[in-house]
Write a protein that holds these residues in place. Structure first.
Motif, PDB file in Angstrom:
ATOM      1  N   LYS A  51      -1.068  -5.136   8.860  1.00 53.20           N
ATOM      2  CA  LYS A  51      -2.276  -4.981   8.053  1.00 53.20           C
ATOM      3  C   LYS A  51      -3.483  -5.563   8.770  1.00 53.20           C
ATOM      4  CE  LYS A  51      -3.982  -5.287   3.328  1.00 53.20           C
ATOM      5  NZ  LYS A  51      -3.695  -5.696   1.943  1.00 53.20           N
TER       6      LYS A  51
ATOM      7  N   LEU B 188      -4.391  -2.427  11.091  1.00 58.43           N
ATOM      8  CA  LEU B 188      -5.262  -1.646  10.211  1.00 58.43           C
ATOM      9  C   LEU B 188      -6.624  -2.306  10.030  1.00 58.43           C
ATOM     10  CD1 LEU B 188      -2.805  -0.638   7.326  1.00 58.43           C
ATOM     11  CD2 LEU B 188      -2.991   0.290   9.645  1.00 58.43           C
TER      12      LEU B 188
ATOM     13  N   ARG C 192      -5.686   5.758   4.439  1.00 64.99           N
ATOM     14  CA  ARG C 192      -4.386   5.578   5.099  1.00 64.99           C
ATOM     15  C   ARG C 192      -3.961   6.837   5.861  1.00 64.99           C
ATOM     16  NH1 ARG C 192      -5.773   0.854   5.297  1.00 64.99           N
ATOM     17  NH2 ARG C 192      -5.783  -0.289   3.335  1.00 64.99           N
TER      18      ARG C 192
ATOM     19  N   THR D 221       0.379  -0.697   2.286  1.00 65.45           N
ATOM     20  CA  THR D 221      -0.476   0.143   3.127  1.00 65.45           C
ATOM     21  C   THR D 221       0.024   0.306   4.567  1.00 65.45           C
ATOM     22  OG1 THR D 221      -1.922  -1.795   3.344  1.00 65.45           O
ATOM     23  CG2 THR D 221      -2.560  -0.115   1.756  1.00 65.45           C
TER      24      THR D 221
ATOM     25  N   SER E 251       2.603   2.937   4.495  1.00 68.45           N
ATOM     26  CA  SER E 251       2.059   4.277   4.246  1.00 68.45           C
ATOM     27  C   SER E 251       1.567   4.906   5.542  1.00 68.45           C
ATOM     28  CB  SER E 251       0.908   4.205   3.236  1.00 68.45           C
ATOM     29  OG  SER E 251       1.364   3.816   1.965  1.00 68.45           O
ATOM     30  N   VAL E 252       0.815   4.122   6.324  1.00 63.98           N
ATOM     31  CA  VAL E 252       0.318   4.631   7.601  1.00 63.98           C
ATOM     32  C   VAL E 252       1.488   4.944   8.527  1.00 63.98           C
ATOM     33  CG1 VAL E 252      -1.052   4.063   9.639  1.00 63.98           C
ATOM     34  CG2 VAL E 252      -1.865   3.398   7.366  1.00 63.98           C
TER      35      VAL E 252
END
Length: 414
Positions: free
Chosen positions: A12, A41, A109, A134, A137-138
């Motif tokens: 993240k 991210l 995402r 998240t 998800s990516v």
């Protein structure tokens, strides 16, 4: 000689002071011969780093934190991957997810996944995500686009604040998942069509960075200014850490007791907690140190008598897993007071390695603190037992071997 496959590790944010358990894992995997590509991210927000971050040599690819900041990079990625065989499946999956979660976050995402899929090294054999929300998800969308398998390490908030439909579908798509508490394992197995994919794996503590505090002798009993007991807590000022409960507990301690509380950590609730402390008349007995690097945390632990963490389940379901700070405290012979939340009872048996109370119970927490303040012999006993259990069952150098073997045994990595 065949070149080892790259493992893309999706995070993240990197580096983060609050995620030393991830940094110690990354370094250990590198030392065991894994080729890593870190994918973040978000850009770092902490102004300092831990020494372990300086030792990690893996390159870091920062994806567009917000798509409008790098529109050409996103467009270029889409143009490249739109004809990949797995793109249509990824786009269908994303549309299905978006219909159930119509948020800008969901769109971001997918955009980040496009960039990840386009920029992954050609020799990437596996995508490994830290956190099941998240980052996963990516990783999932990029995995479909590039037709590269993915795995995950799940922790706390990422599990308990995600909808069950999403967790279940991710568990169906990934190859395997490890998580750090028995409670997490039970919950996720119940959502998986193949429960065997879910496995318990504690993070543990890199004990090579936490030498024994051999001079530790618990003597102070709070009976006067020269016997002031030093109480420490390290953690972000967020709801799940229960610092408002802790402040109430401290305010209930008898006026005759001599103690001082130090908090290390940043967080969105810090200003509100400082005001609460002032309103409770505790301002002169508290030091707010803010975020600190690991060496400063270690120095604070060495000077402390009691470590306290009032963890609780927040209103949105967020909670701790197995907080590394509890293990760090034990490594330095500090007596621990905490709550019966998540995996904390898996580390500490109340009355043996420390004292545990129920969450959101400031009165119980105050009684436990008073007991340990007054009884240095009990603190000494808990400290010795806690350190012994830590070194026997939560040595990260032993636990990471299991993760390393799982990665090495994956057919796409060999």
């Amino acid at each position: 000689m065949k070149t080892k496959s790259v493992i893309a590790v999706v995070l993240k944010g990197y580096p983060r002071l609050s995620e030393t358990f991830i940094a110690q894992e990354l370094l250990a995997l590198e030392k065991r011969g894994h080729r890593l590509q870190l994918v973040s991210l978000r850009h770092p927000t902490d102004t300092t780093t831990h020494p372990v971050h300086d030792e990690i040599t893996a390159p870091v690819n920062y994806l567009p934190e917000y798509l409008y900041q790098e529109p050409l990079r996103v467009l270029k990625a889409w143009w490249k991957v739109r004809r990949y065989p797995g793109y249509k499946k990824a786009f269908r999956t994303w549309k299905q997810d978006f219909r159930r979660d119509r948020t800008s976050n969901r769109g971001r995402r997918f955009g980040q996944a496009l960039v990840l899929a386009a920029e992954l090294p050609e020799e990437t054999g596996l995508i490994y995500a830290h956190f099941l929300h998240t980052p996963a998800s990516v990783a999932r969308y990029a995995s479909m686009i590039r037709e590269v398998p993915w795995t995950c390490s799940a922790h706390a908030k990422d599990i308990w604040t995600s909808p069950e439909w999403e967790l279940s579908e991710k568990l169906d798509d990934l190859d395997w998942l490890v998580t750090c508490t028995s409670t997490n394992v039970t919950y996720l197995k119940g959502l998986a069509s193949d429960p065997a994919k879910v496995e318990l794996l504690y993070h543990g503590l890199d004990l090579s960075r936490f030498d024994r505090h051999v001079e530790r002798v618990h003597q102070r009993d709070g009976s006067g200014p020269d016997q002031t007991v030093q109480i420490l807590s390290v953690g972000r000022a967020v709801a799940k850490k229960g610092y408002d409960d802790l402040l109430v507990a401290l305010s209930r301690l008898p006026d005759s007791l001599s103690w001082h509380f130090t908090h290390i950590g940043g967080g969105t609730l810090l200003a509100a907690l400082q005001k609460q402390a002032a309103d409770l008349g505790l301002a002169e007995r508290i030091t707010w140190s803010g975020s600190q690097p690991q060496h400063a945390v270690l120095d604070a632990l060495k000077g402390s008598d009691i470590f306290v963490l009032a963890s609780r389940i927040a209103e949105d379901g967020d909670r701790d897993g197995l907080p590394n700070v509890l293990m760090e405290a034990q490594s330095q012979g500090v007596a621990v007071v905490s709550t019966r939340v998540s995996a904390i009872p898996e580390l500490i048996t109340s009355g043996e390695q420390g004292l545990l109370v129920e969450q959101r119970q400031p009165e119980q927490l105050s009684e436990a603190l008073e007991t340990l303040i007054r009884d240095p012999e009990m603190r000494d006993r808990f400290a010795r037992s806690g350190e012994a259990r830590l070194r026997e069952h939560f040595d990260a150098s032993k636990l990471v071997v299991k993760l390393s073997d799982k990665l090495k045994e994956h057919p796409s990595v060999n």
